[in-house]
Design a protein around this motif. Structure first.
Motif, PDB file in Angstrom:
ATOM      1  N   TYR A 225       0.830  -1.213   0.000  1.00 33.77           N
ATOM      2  CA  TYR A 225       0.000   0.000   0.000  1.00 33.77           C
ATOM      3  C   TYR A 225       0.862   1.260   0.000  1.00 33.77           C
ATOM      4  O   TYR A 225       0.460   2.283  -0.554  1.00 33.77           O
ATOM      5  N   LEU A 226       2.024   1.210   0.622  1.00 25.62           N
ATOM      6  CA  LEU A 226       2.939   2.356   0.548  1.00 25.62           C
ATOM      7  C   LEU A 226       3.333   2.635  -0.904  1.00 25.62           C
ATOM      8  O   LEU A 226       3.404   3.799  -1.320  1.00 25.62           O
ATOM      9  N   CYS A 227       3.571   1.576  -1.665  1.00 27.22           N
ATOM     10  CA  CYS A 227       3.907   1.753  -3.080  1.00 27.22           C
ATOM     11  C   CYS A 227       2.714   2.273  -3.872  1.00 27.22           C
ATOM     12  O   CYS A 227       2.883   3.067  -4.808  1.00 27.22           O
ATOM     13  N   ILE A 228       1.509   1.838  -3.519  1.00 25.54           N
ATOM     14  CA  ILE A 228       0.314   2.352  -4.208  1.00 25.54           C
ATOM     15  C   ILE A 228       0.180   3.852  -3.994  1.00 25.54           C
ATOM     16  O   ILE A 228      -0.066   4.610  -4.938  1.00 25.54           O
TER      17      ILE A 228
ATOM     18  N   LEU B  33      -3.554   5.958   9.676  1.00 30.06           N
ATOM     19  CA  LEU B  33      -4.827   5.420  10.135  1.00 30.06           C
ATOM     20  C   LEU B  33      -5.404   4.342   9.224  1.00 30.06           C
ATOM     21  O   LEU B  33      -6.463   3.788   9.528  1.00 30.06           O
ATOM     22  N   HIS B  34      -4.738   4.058   8.124  1.00 29.83           N
ATOM     23  CA  HIS B  34      -5.273   3.083   7.172  1.00 29.83           C
ATOM     24  C   HIS B  34      -5.315   1.680   7.773  1.00 29.83           C
ATOM     25  O   HIS B  34      -4.416   1.277   8.522  1.00 29.83           O
ATOM     26  N   ASP B  35      -6.367   0.941   7.452  1.00 34.98           N
ATOM     27  CA  ASP B  35      -6.512  -0.433   7.913  1.00 34.98           C
ATOM     28  C   ASP B  35      -5.818  -1.353   6.914  1.00 34.98           C
ATOM     29  O   ASP B  35      -6.337  -1.626   5.835  1.00 34.98           O
ATOM     30  N   TYR B  36      -4.622  -1.834   7.280  1.00 37.68           N
ATOM     31  CA  TYR B  36      -3.827  -2.651   6.376  1.00 37.68           C
ATOM     32  C   TYR B  36      -4.240  -4.120   6.387  1.00 37.68           C
ATOM     33  O   TYR B  36      -3.731  -4.898   5.588  1.00 37.68           O
ATOM     34  N   SER B  37      -5.138  -4.491   7.292  1.00 37.94           N
ATOM     35  CA  SER B  37      -5.547  -5.898   7.355  1.00 37.94           C
ATOM     36  C   SER B  37      -6.663  -6.223   6.383  1.00 37.94           C
ATOM     37  O   SER B  37      -6.795  -7.358   5.942  1.00 37.94           O
ATOM     38  N   GLU B  38      -7.495  -5.241   6.040  1.00 36.07           N
ATOM     39  CA  GLU B  38      -8.580  -5.476   5.110  1.00 36.07           C
ATOM     40  C   GLU B  38      -8.962  -4.162   4.453  1.00 36.07           C
ATOM     41  O   GLU B  38      -8.302  -3.145   4.640  1.00 36.07           O
ATOM     42  N   SER B  39     -10.049  -4.174   3.698  1.00 37.84           N
ATOM     43  CA  SER B  39     -10.468  -3.000   2.943  1.00 37.84           C
ATOM     44  C   SER B  39     -11.555  -2.242   3.695  1.00 37.84           C
ATOM     45  O   SER B  39     -12.439  -2.841   4.327  1.00 37.84           O
ATOM     46  N   THR B  40     -11.501  -0.909   3.622  1.00 40.96           N
ATOM     47  CA  THR B  40     -12.562  -0.094   4.218  1.00 40.96           C
ATOM     48  C   THR B  40     -13.843  -0.215   3.408  1.00 40.96           C
ATOM     49  O   THR B  40     -14.944  -0.283   3.960  1.00 40.96           O
ATOM     50  N   VAL B  41     -13.720  -0.227   2.083  1.00 43.53           N
ATOM     51  CA  VAL B  41     -14.869  -0.453   1.208  1.00 43.53           C
ATOM     52  C   VAL B  41     -15.142  -1.944   1.166  1.00 43.53           C
ATOM     53  O   VAL B  41     -14.295  -2.737   0.754  1.00 43.53           O
TER      54      VAL B  41
ATOM     55  N   ASN C 279     -18.913  -3.475   9.776  1.00 38.90           N
ATOM     56  CA  ASN C 279     -18.719  -2.082   9.403  1.00 38.90           C
ATOM     57  C   ASN C 279     -17.264  -1.683   9.612  1.00 38.90           C
ATOM     58  O   ASN C 279     -16.589  -2.198  10.504  1.00 38.90           O
ATOM     59  N   PRO C 280     -16.755  -0.740   8.806  1.00 45.19           N
ATOM     60  CA  PRO C 280     -15.372  -0.296   8.985  1.00 45.19           C
ATOM     61  C   PRO C 280     -15.196   0.494  10.278  1.00 45.19           C
ATOM     62  O   PRO C 280     -16.152   1.093  10.796  1.00 45.19           O
TER      63      PRO C 280
ATOM     64  N   LEU D 245      -9.648  -2.815  -1.711  1.00 43.29           N
ATOM     65  CA  LEU D 245     -10.586  -3.915  -1.902  1.00 43.29           C
ATOM     66  C   LEU D 245     -10.052  -4.926  -2.906  1.00 43.29           C
ATOM     67  O   LEU D 245     -10.165  -6.148  -2.704  1.00 43.29           O
ATOM     68  N   VAL D 246      -9.442  -4.444  -3.985  1.00 44.38           N
ATOM     69  CA  VAL D 246      -8.898  -5.337  -5.008  1.00 44.38           C
ATOM     70  C   VAL D 246      -7.727  -6.152  -4.447  1.00 44.38           C
ATOM     71  O   VAL D 246      -7.657  -7.380  -4.629  1.00 44.38           O
ATOM     72  N   THR D 247      -6.820  -5.498  -3.738  1.00 41.83           N
ATOM     73  CA  THR D 247      -5.679  -6.221  -3.167  1.00 41.83           C
ATOM     74  C   THR D 247      -6.117  -7.204  -2.085  1.00 41.83           C
ATOM     75  O   THR D 247      -5.534  -8.286  -1.936  1.00 41.83           O
TER      76      THR D 247
END
Length: 304
Positions: free
Chosen positions: A66-69, A164-172, A180-181, A225-227
């Motif tokens: 995600y850092l690269c994204i 604050l990003h959730d690196y374990s799963e997708s917010t969407v 719920n996120p 979500l895609v990753t």
């Protein structure tokens, strides 16, 4: 008679102490009294997980991915603001991202249905139409603010987004997901959207604004979500995709600036090597005590 008098002066035997939670004070004992059996139920380090170095390194790949994204998004912003990318190139990138992401979501779903296809198509159409209608507002939103202030706020928002990003799963979430996120995930997404609006407001045309906003929101909203779907479908595929993305990002950053390349490379090494080693070492000093005094924990999901 003497025996009778002596027997009447003897005190009654003290009742045995009982371990009760809400029984009040027991006669003959202090409120904080404990007997020799109190520590028999004590357990040390019962829930401490012994982590494997390789497993932690593989788990940290999602963070580096995600850092690269985000780094790629900043690169596209930089090239767009310097007029190296025109609106037609941006629209082509948007279309390729939209089609590839849509296909990945479809192929990684366990069950494909016409209802799911219509759901995705309807949401995407509403999303693109709303962006195009709001593009003129985004274009003039920060006209009275200097570019230095815009960049300072944008960098701060991106740092907040990454923190604050959730690196374990997708917010969407995918359709049908009940969970719920978290609040921090929502704040992270909002910070990325505001940063995208600030960057889009510095562009000269409506089509430029629409193209960059579509690109940014596709990445910030739907790339996690895609990753996540790729990782859930096949971890080996997720690992290959992440490594390819890191190599691609580092190559693009190298062509832009050598110092930024060294900075990003150091950050990836820190996340994938130093942090896992650090986590393994500090586990040796973890000391946890559990016992009957701990509060009860639910062993089932209350949503079931």
């Amino acid at each position: 008679m003497a025996l009778g008098l002596g027997g009447s002066n003897s005190s009654p035997p003290r009742p045995k102490w009982r371990k009760v939670a809400y029984g009040g004070m027991q006669l003959g004992y202090d409120d904080n009294h404990t007997d020799e059996t109190f520590l028999e139920g004590m357990v040390m380090n019962a829930s401490v997980v012994k982590r494997d170095m390789l497993k932690v390194m593989l788990d940290s790949v999602s963070i580096s991915e995600y850092l690269c994204i985000v780094a790629l998004v900043v690169l596209v912003w930089t090239y767009t603001l310097s007029s190296s990318l025109d609106e037609n190139s941006l629209l082509l990138i948007d279309l390729s991202l939209l089609v590839s992401g849509f296909l990945i979501l479809l192929f990684t779903q366990e069950m494909l249905s016409l209802t799911l296809l219509l759901h995705y198509a309807l949401n995407i159409s509403f999303f693109i139409t709303g962006l195009y209608v709001l593009a003129p507002i985004y274009q003039t939103l920060t006209r009275s603010i200097s570019s230095d202030s815009i960049w300072a706020v944008t960098v701060s928002l991106l740092i907040l987004h990454l923190f604050l990003h959730d690196y374990s799963e997708s917010t969407v979430k995918a359709p049908g997901v009940l969970k719920n996120p978290a609040l921090t995930s929502c704040i992270s997404v909002n910070a990325s959207v505001v940063a995208s609006v600030f960057i889009a407001s510095r562009l000269p045309s409506r089509l430029h604004v629409f193209a960059i906003m579509l690109f940014s929101l596709q990445v910030f909203l739907f790339a996690p979500l895609v990753t996540y779907c790729i990782k859930k479908y096949s971890f080996c595929l997720h690992l290959c995709f992440s490594i390819s993305l890191m190599v691609l990002t580092l190559s693009f950053v190298y062509t832009l600036h050598r110092f930024l390349f060294v900075l990003l490379l150091s950050l990836l090494v820190f996340v994938n090597l130093v942090c896992p080693y650090w986590l393994i070492r500090i586990q040796e000093y973890k000391f946890e005590i559990n016992g009957p005094w701990d509060e009860a924990k639910l062993c089932f999901d209350i949503t079931d």
